[in-house]
Design an enzyme around this catalytic site. Sequence first.
Site, PDB file in Angstrom:
ATOM      1  N   CYS A 119      41.672  31.915  50.578  1.00 40.23           N
ATOM      2  CA  CYS A 119      41.533  32.050  49.113  1.00 40.23           C
ATOM      3  C   CYS A 119      41.875  30.760  48.363  1.00 40.23           C
ATOM      4  O   CYS A 119      41.544  30.626  47.190  1.00 40.23           O
ATOM      5  CB  CYS A 119      42.390  33.200  48.605  1.00 40.23           C
ATOM      6  SG  CYS A 119      41.963  34.765  49.380  1.00 40.23           S
ATOM      7  N   HIS A 252      42.921  31.964  40.958  1.00 39.98           N
ATOM      8  CA  HIS A 252      42.345  32.820  41.993  1.00 39.98           C
ATOM      9  C   HIS A 252      42.565  34.267  41.565  1.00 39.98           C
ATOM     10  O   HIS A 252      43.661  34.631  41.120  1.00 39.98           O
ATOM     11  CB  HIS A 252      43.024  32.540  43.331  1.00 39.98           C
ATOM     12  CG  HIS A 252      42.691  33.553  44.380  1.00 39.98           C
ATOM     13  ND1 HIS A 252      41.385  33.939  44.634  1.00 39.98           N
ATOM     14  CD2 HIS A 252      43.470  34.284  45.219  1.00 39.98           C
ATOM     15  CE1 HIS A 252      41.387  34.854  45.580  1.00 39.98           C
ATOM     16  NE2 HIS A 252      42.638  35.088  45.954  1.00 39.98           N
ATOM     17  N   ASN A 282      38.685  40.677  44.496  1.00 35.24           N
ATOM     18  CA  ASN A 282      39.115  39.393  45.069  1.00 35.24           C
ATOM     19  C   ASN A 282      37.976  38.848  45.940  1.00 35.24           C
ATOM     20  O   ASN A 282      37.698  39.401  47.004  1.00 35.24           O
ATOM     21  CB  ASN A 282      40.376  39.638  45.901  1.00 35.24           C
ATOM     22  CG  ASN A 282      40.918  38.378  46.537  1.00 35.24           C
ATOM     23  OD1 ASN A 282      40.249  37.349  46.590  1.00 35.24           O
ATOM     24  ND2 ASN A 282      42.144  38.460  47.033  1.00 35.24           N
TER      25      ASN A 282
HETATM   26  O1  UT7 Z   1      43.777  36.642  48.020  1.00 35.56           O
HETATM   27  C1  UT7 Z   1      44.842  36.333  48.840  1.00 35.56           C
HETATM   28  C2  UT7 Z   1      46.118  36.658  48.249  1.00 35.56           C
HETATM   29  N1  UT7 Z   1      46.327  38.093  48.248  1.00 35.56           N
HETATM   30  C3  UT7 Z   1      47.088  38.617  47.335  1.00 35.56           C
HETATM   31  O2  UT7 Z   1      47.565  37.930  46.469  1.00 35.56           O
HETATM   32  C4  UT7 Z   1      47.453  40.079  47.427  1.00 35.56           C
HETATM   33  C5  UT7 Z   1      48.910  40.250  47.103  1.00 35.56           C
HETATM   34  N2  UT7 Z   1      49.401  41.625  47.169  1.00 35.56           N
HETATM   35  C6  UT7 Z   1      48.995  42.572  46.297  1.00 35.56           C
HETATM   36  O3  UT7 Z   1      48.157  42.324  45.454  1.00 35.56           O
HETATM   37  C7  UT7 Z   1      49.680  43.943  46.360  1.00 35.56           C
HETATM   38  O4  UT7 Z   1      50.773  43.869  47.259  1.00 35.56           O
HETATM   39  C8  UT7 Z   1      48.720  45.064  46.783  1.00 35.56           C
HETATM   40  C9  UT7 Z   1      47.726  45.344  45.672  1.00 35.56           C
HETATM   41  C10 UT7 Z   1      48.006  44.685  48.070  1.00 35.56           C
HETATM   42  C11 UT7 Z   1      49.511  46.349  47.032  1.00 35.56           C
HETATM   43  O5  UT7 Z   1      50.301  46.680  45.902  1.00 35.56           O
HETATM   44  P1  UT7 Z   1      51.824  47.097  46.098  1.00 35.56           P
HETATM   45  O6  UT7 Z   1      52.347  47.425  44.752  1.00 35.56           O
HETATM   46  O7  UT7 Z   1      52.504  45.973  46.851  1.00 35.56           O
HETATM   47  O8  UT7 Z   1      51.731  48.418  46.939  1.00 35.56           O
HETATM   48  P2  UT7 Z   1      52.302  48.743  48.410  1.00 35.56           P
HETATM   49  O9  UT7 Z   1      51.546  48.022  49.443  1.00 35.56           O
HETATM   50  O10 UT7 Z   1      53.787  48.586  48.384  1.00 35.56           O
HETATM   51  O11 UT7 Z   1      51.986  50.289  48.537  1.00 35.56           O
HETATM   52  C12 UT7 Z   1      52.629  51.253  47.681  1.00 35.56           C
HETATM   53  C13 UT7 Z   1      52.146  52.629  48.051  1.00 35.56           C
HETATM   54  C14 UT7 Z   1      52.307  52.955  49.538  1.00 35.56           C
HETATM   55  O12 UT7 Z   1      52.685  54.307  49.654  1.00 35.56           O
HETATM   56  P3  UT7 Z   1      54.216  54.695  49.899  1.00 35.56           P
HETATM   57  O13 UT7 Z   1      54.606  54.013  51.172  1.00 35.56           O
HETATM   58  O14 UT7 Z   1      54.967  54.176  48.711  1.00 35.56           O
HETATM   59  O15 UT7 Z   1      54.169  56.188  49.977  1.00 35.56           O
HETATM   60  C15 UT7 Z   1      50.906  52.792  50.071  1.00 35.56           C
HETATM   61  O16 UT7 Z   1      50.680  53.595  51.229  1.00 35.56           O
HETATM   62  O17 UT7 Z   1      50.753  52.788  47.772  1.00 35.56           O
HETATM   63  C16 UT7 Z   1      50.067  53.281  48.926  1.00 35.56           C
HETATM   64  N3  UT7 Z   1      48.713  52.740  48.920  1.00 35.56           N
HETATM   65  C17 UT7 Z   1      47.672  53.344  48.308  1.00 35.56           C
HETATM   66  N4  UT7 Z   1      47.585  54.484  47.614  1.00 35.56           N
HETATM   67  C18 UT7 Z   1      46.385  54.815  47.098  1.00 35.56           C
HETATM   68  C19 UT7 Z   1      48.269  51.581  49.494  1.00 35.56           C
HETATM   69  N5  UT7 Z   1      46.943  51.429  49.233  1.00 35.56           N
HETATM   70  C20 UT7 Z   1      46.559  52.499  48.500  1.00 35.56           C
HETATM   71  C21 UT7 Z   1      45.333  52.891  47.939  1.00 35.56           C
HETATM   72  N6  UT7 Z   1      45.288  54.056  47.246  1.00 35.56           N
HETATM   73  N7  UT7 Z   1      44.198  52.128  48.039  1.00 35.56           N
END
Ligand code: UT7
Length: 325
Positions: A119, A252, A282
Amino acid sequence: MSSFSRITGTGSYLPPRRLSNADMVARLAQDGIETSDDWIVERSGISARHFADEGVFSSDLAVHACQEALRAAGRSASEVDLIIVATSTPDMVFPSTACILQGKLGAIGGAAFDVQAVCSGFVYALTVADALIKTGSARCALVVGAEIFSRILDFKDRGTCVLFGDGAGAVVLEASDTPGILSTDVHADGRHVDMLCVPGHVQGGLVSGVPLLKMAGQAVFKLAVGVLEDAARAVLSKAGKVESDIDWLIPHQANIRIIQSTAKKLKLPMENVILTVGQHGNTSAASIPLALDVGVRSGRVQKGQTLLLEGVGGGFTWGAVLLTL
Ligand code: UT7
């Protein structure tokens, strides 16, 4: 030899097939996986993304973006003496997507190669093109970000497959007696290879490993907000500029929350940030040139303004470019 390199034209292209969050909810439901528009919008700011059809490759998206950029710059393909394509989704193992693109554009004879910094790829590619122009190795470059991430997504992993999309963006970068690119700053930390990767390779005619995107989202998020601020401050300091000199932040487009955090750290109101993540998702190396082109074509980003471009991604890689348009 010219002292500076300057962007003289921008272009972009999105494949026509648009998938809303509702479309993703329906697609994942077929495999019994739950997601929702609310979750995707709240955690990432994404409402839709574009996916390329089968048989369409990164070079095909890039051709459209480059033709637009050349038109905007008033240049023909025959004047191009350097093509750098930033991509993590090349058409083939080799030759480079840049060579394939060069052939399709009919821009024969100059140098053409790919840059792989995921990225951060476009920021890396612009840094390299700027250096080649300043040392006299090139005069008229196409610098491109082109990706078809839909091919490497794991549609069984709801934490990643809803975040990415396909697209291409390009700029014409030319030798100039006036600035141009003011400063660049690129970095990598190879200790974090596993944090965001596609762990597969070709061996003996077969794919070995799992060639699907894996991301430790929260870890990437935490690292990203820190290094993006560092890179922004580095390019400002190298150019002898301060935060208030920035007219536009063109980041980005990974996650609206990362973008908001960077803007806040730089004391930039969100009105001075070009946002495309909501409609594009993204698009990895394509996201910055896509956002730049959207900003230019909407009339908001104008000649003479100071722009901060910055990216972060797999590797771990990050960087920024400060420029006068
Ligand atoms: O381009 C390269 C650089 N990449 C980035 O900059 C990405 C950086 N990271 C992010 O943007 C975020 O970390 C994400 C958008 C990927 C995820 O957001 P988050 O607030 O960190 O969520 P999480 O991974 O901690 O997940 C929270 C909850 C989990 O459930 P529990 O364990 O709290 O019960 C996940 O299982 O959300 C759940 N979850 C979903 N729920 C519904 C994960 N994906 C989904 C989904 N729909 N698509």
